[in-house]
Structure formats: structure tokens, C-alpha cells
Scaffold this motif. Structure first.
Motif, short mmCIF file in Angstrom:
data_model
loop_
_atom_site.label_atom_id
_atom_site.label_comp_id
_atom_site.label_asym_id
_atom_site.label_seq_id
_atom_site.Cartn_x
_atom_site.Cartn_y
_atom_site.Cartn_z
N SER A 59 0.84 -1.20 0.00
CA SER A 59 0.00 0.00 0.00
C SER A 59 0.87 1.25 0.00
O SER A 59 1.75 1.41 0.83
CB SER A 59 -0.90 0.01 1.23
OG SER A 59 -1.62 1.21 1.28
N SER A 60 0.61 2.12 -0.97
CA SER A 60 1.31 3.40 -0.99
C SER A 60 0.54 4.44 -0.20
O SER A 60 0.99 5.56 -0.02
CB SER A 60 1.49 3.87 -2.43
OG SER A 60 0.22 4.07 -3.03
N GLU A 61 -0.66 4.07 0.26
CA GLU A 61 -1.51 4.98 1.00
C GLU A 61 -1.37 4.70 2.50
O GLU A 61 -1.89 3.71 2.99
CB GLU A 61 -2.95 4.81 0.56
CG GLU A 61 -3.13 5.13 -0.92
CD GLU A 61 -4.41 4.57 -1.50
OE1 GLU A 61 -4.95 3.62 -0.93
OE2 GLU A 61 -4.84 5.09 -2.52
N VAL A 62 -0.69 5.56 3.18
CA VAL A 62 -0.48 5.40 4.61
C VAL A 62 -1.54 6.22 5.33
O VAL A 62 -1.73 7.41 5.05
CB VAL A 62 0.94 5.87 5.02
CG1 VAL A 62 1.13 5.78 6.50
CG2 VAL A 62 1.99 5.07 4.28
N ALA A 63 -2.24 5.59 6.25
CA ALA A 63 -3.31 6.26 6.98
C ALA A 63 -2.75 7.42 7.81
O ALA A 63 -1.73 7.27 8.48
CB ALA A 63 -4.02 5.27 7.89
N ASP A 64 -3.40 8.55 7.74
CA ASP A 64 -3.01 9.73 8.52
C ASP A 64 -4.11 10.02 9.55
O ASP A 64 -4.87 10.98 9.41
CB ASP A 64 -2.79 10.92 7.59
CG ASP A 64 -2.10 12.09 8.29
OD1 ASP A 64 -1.97 12.05 9.53
OD2 ASP A 64 -1.73 13.05 7.59
N ALA A 65 -4.20 9.15 10.56
CA ALA A 65 -5.25 9.26 11.57
C ALA A 65 -5.17 10.58 12.33
O ALA A 65 -6.20 11.18 12.65
CB ALA A 65 -5.16 8.08 12.55
N ALA A 66 -3.96 11.07 12.57
CA ALA A 66 -3.80 12.34 13.31
C ALA A 66 -4.42 13.50 12.53
O ALA A 66 -5.07 14.37 13.11
CB ALA A 66 -2.33 12.61 13.59
N ARG A 67 -4.24 13.50 11.22
CA ARG A 67 -4.83 14.57 10.39
C ARG A 67 -6.35 14.50 10.44
O ARG A 67 -7.04 15.52 10.56
CB ARG A 67 -4.33 14.43 8.94
CG ARG A 67 -5.01 15.37 7.96
CD ARG A 67 -4.25 16.67 7.80
NE ARG A 67 -5.00 17.70 7.11
CZ ARG A 67 -5.00 17.92 5.80
NH1 ARG A 67 -4.28 17.15 5.02
NH2 ARG A 67 -5.70 18.90 5.28
N LEU A 68 -6.90 13.30 10.35
CA LEU A 68 -8.36 13.14 10.39
C LEU A 68 -8.93 13.60 11.74
O LEU A 68 -9.95 14.28 11.80
CB LEU A 68 -8.74 11.69 10.11
CG LEU A 68 -8.38 11.17 8.72
CD1 LEU A 68 -8.68 9.68 8.63
CD2 LEU A 68 -9.10 11.95 7.63
N GLU A 69 -8.24 13.23 12.81
CA GLU A 69 -8.69 13.65 14.15
C GLU A 69 -8.64 15.17 14.28
O GLU A 69 -9.54 15.77 14.87
CB GLU A 69 -7.82 12.99 15.22
CG GLU A 69 -8.05 11.50 15.34
CD GLU A 69 -7.04 10.81 16.24
OE1 GLU A 69 -6.23 11.49 16.91
OE2 GLU A 69 -7.05 9.57 16.26
N ALA A 70 -7.62 15.80 13.71
CA ALA A 70 -7.50 17.26 13.76
C ALA A 70 -8.62 17.93 12.97
O ALA A 70 -9.18 18.95 13.40
CB ALA A 70 -6.14 17.70 13.24
N ILE A 71 -8.97 17.37 11.82
CA ILE A 71 -10.07 17.91 11.01
C ILE A 71 -11.38 17.84 11.78
O ILE A 71 -12.12 18.82 11.88
CB ILE A 71 -10.18 17.16 9.66
CG1 ILE A 71 -8.98 17.47 8.78
CG2 ILE A 71 -11.49 17.49 8.96
CD1 ILE A 71 -8.85 16.57 7.55
N VAL A 72 -11.67 16.69 12.36
CA VAL A 72 -12.91 16.51 13.12
C VAL A 72 -12.94 17.45 14.32
O VAL A 72 -13.95 18.12 14.57
CB VAL A 72 -13.08 15.03 13.55
CG1 VAL A 72 -14.22 14.88 14.56
CG2 VAL A 72 -13.34 14.15 12.33
N ALA A 73 -11.83 17.55 15.04
CA ALA A 73 -11.78 18.43 16.21
C ALA A 73 -12.00 19.89 15.83
O ALA A 73 -12.74 20.62 16.51
CB ALA A 73 -10.44 18.27 16.94
#
Length: 195
Positions: A59-73
Motif C-alpha cells: 500500500s502506498s496509502e499510509v493512513a493519517d489518523a492524526a490529520r483526520l482527528e484534527a479535522i474533526v476536532a
């Protein structure tokens, strides 16, 4: 002798039951649990494929959970989700109608309050899947405004105006709470979070 066999059989069934329940996460987790759940689910599939000898594409797509959490917050600072329930794998597929194979990771909250309709959702989508995810989110929006909230005019109005924004490999959906802000504030928050 029969009692010993009965006790052993009951013990074996109890162990199987406990093993089946051991890995579940509580729905009361923070909004970040949904993103980590999605990431850990895809990692589990990869490790199962590796252990069974199946070849899996890197997979060349690495999950960026921190970015998603920042967007939601950032969006929830403007559009607070009343009595939030984290959007989990089940909600993603069975409530929102999204195809899990199109999602790298996701994060979000939906209200657990019957009198409200607020929702904040952010997803990192796979390359080439942005249009499909947007169409699925539009279908979810339509289902809420035509059937799910049909008896509640205030909820229908909020759901009909729900925001769905796709920028690159990020997809965001926001429904304002019944007593929440107008959508101009939410639009500003979405634009800022995706900048």
C-alpha cells in the motif's frame, strides 16, 4: 464422570465466548477510536493475508489518523456534536452505506441524541475513489432527509443542507446540530481544516 465432562464442556464454551469478545472496542471511546479502528482493521487484514501465504499488494496509502482527528476536532469546535457516538466500522458500512474498501482511514462523531442530527465525519480515501465516496455520502444525505428524519422538519432541513466536501484524498461530511450554528460558520471551519 458425566459431571466432569459437563464441567469441561462448559469451561471450553466459556473460553470460546471470552475469546470472541476480547477484541471489541467500547462505543464510548473518543472520536479518535474510529480512525484507529479503521487503521487497525486494515492492518489486521494485511497480517492475515501474510500469515496465510497470500500475496498482498503493497500500500502506498499510509493512513493519517492524526490529520483526520484534527479535522474533526476543528469542525466540532464550531459544530459541537451533542452526546457524541464515535463512527465505527459498523456505522461506516451499515448506517452510512460507505464501501470500506474505498477508505484508508476515517474519524468522526454522530449524535446519539434523538432530538438532534449533528454529525462530523472525515475520511482519507484511496486513490481514484473520491468520486465514489462522495456519491455514497450524497446517497446517505438523501436517505436522511427523505426517510430517516421524515417526521422531524428541523432535522430534515439540517440534513438537506449537509456539507460534503472532497479535497484530494480527503472527504468530509458535516450536518449541523438542530441548535447548532448556521452553515456559513461550518463552511469556514471545513475550509480551514482542509487547508
Amino acid at each position: 464422570m458425566k459431571k466432569v465432562i459437563s464441567v469441561l464442556a462448559a469451561g471450553a464454551m466459556m473460553m470460546a465466548l471470552l475469546a470472541g469478545c476480547g477484541g471489541s472496542a467500547s462505543s464510548a471511546d473518543s472520536s479518535g477510536s474510529a480512525a484507529s479502528s479503521a487503521v487497525s482493521s486494515s492492518e489486521a487484514v494485511s497480517s492475515e493475508a501474510a500469515s496465510s501465504g497470500e500475496a498482498s499488494a503493497p500500500s502506498s496509502e499510509v493512513a493519517d489518523a492524526a490529520r483526520l482527528e484534527a479535522i474533526v476536532a476543528a469542525i466540532e469546535e464550531v459544530n459541537e456534536v451533542a452526546n457524541p457516538r464515535a463512527i465505527d466500522d459498523f456505522s461506516l458500512e451499515n448506517e452510512m452505506g460507505l464501501t470500506p474498501d474505498n477508505i484508508v482511514a476515517f474519524c468522526g462523531d454522530v449524535t446519539n441524541d434523538q432530538a438532534d442530527c449533528s454529525l462530523v465525519f472525515a475520511a482519507q480515501v484511496k486513490d481514484g475513489a473520491a468520486d465514489t465516496v462522495k456519491a455514497e455520502l450524497e446517497a446517505y444525505k438523501e436517505s436522511m432527509s427523505s426517510t430517516l428524519y421524515a417526521d422531524f422538519a428541523d432535522k430534515v432541513a439540517k440534513a438537506q443542507d449537509a456539507r460534503i466536501v472532497v479535497k484530494g484524498n480527503l472527504a468530509v461530511m458535516v450536518i449541523a446540530g438542530v441548535n447548532g450554528p448556521d452553515y456559513s460558520e461550518i463552511d469556514t471551519a471545513i475550509n480551514g481544516a482542509l487547508a
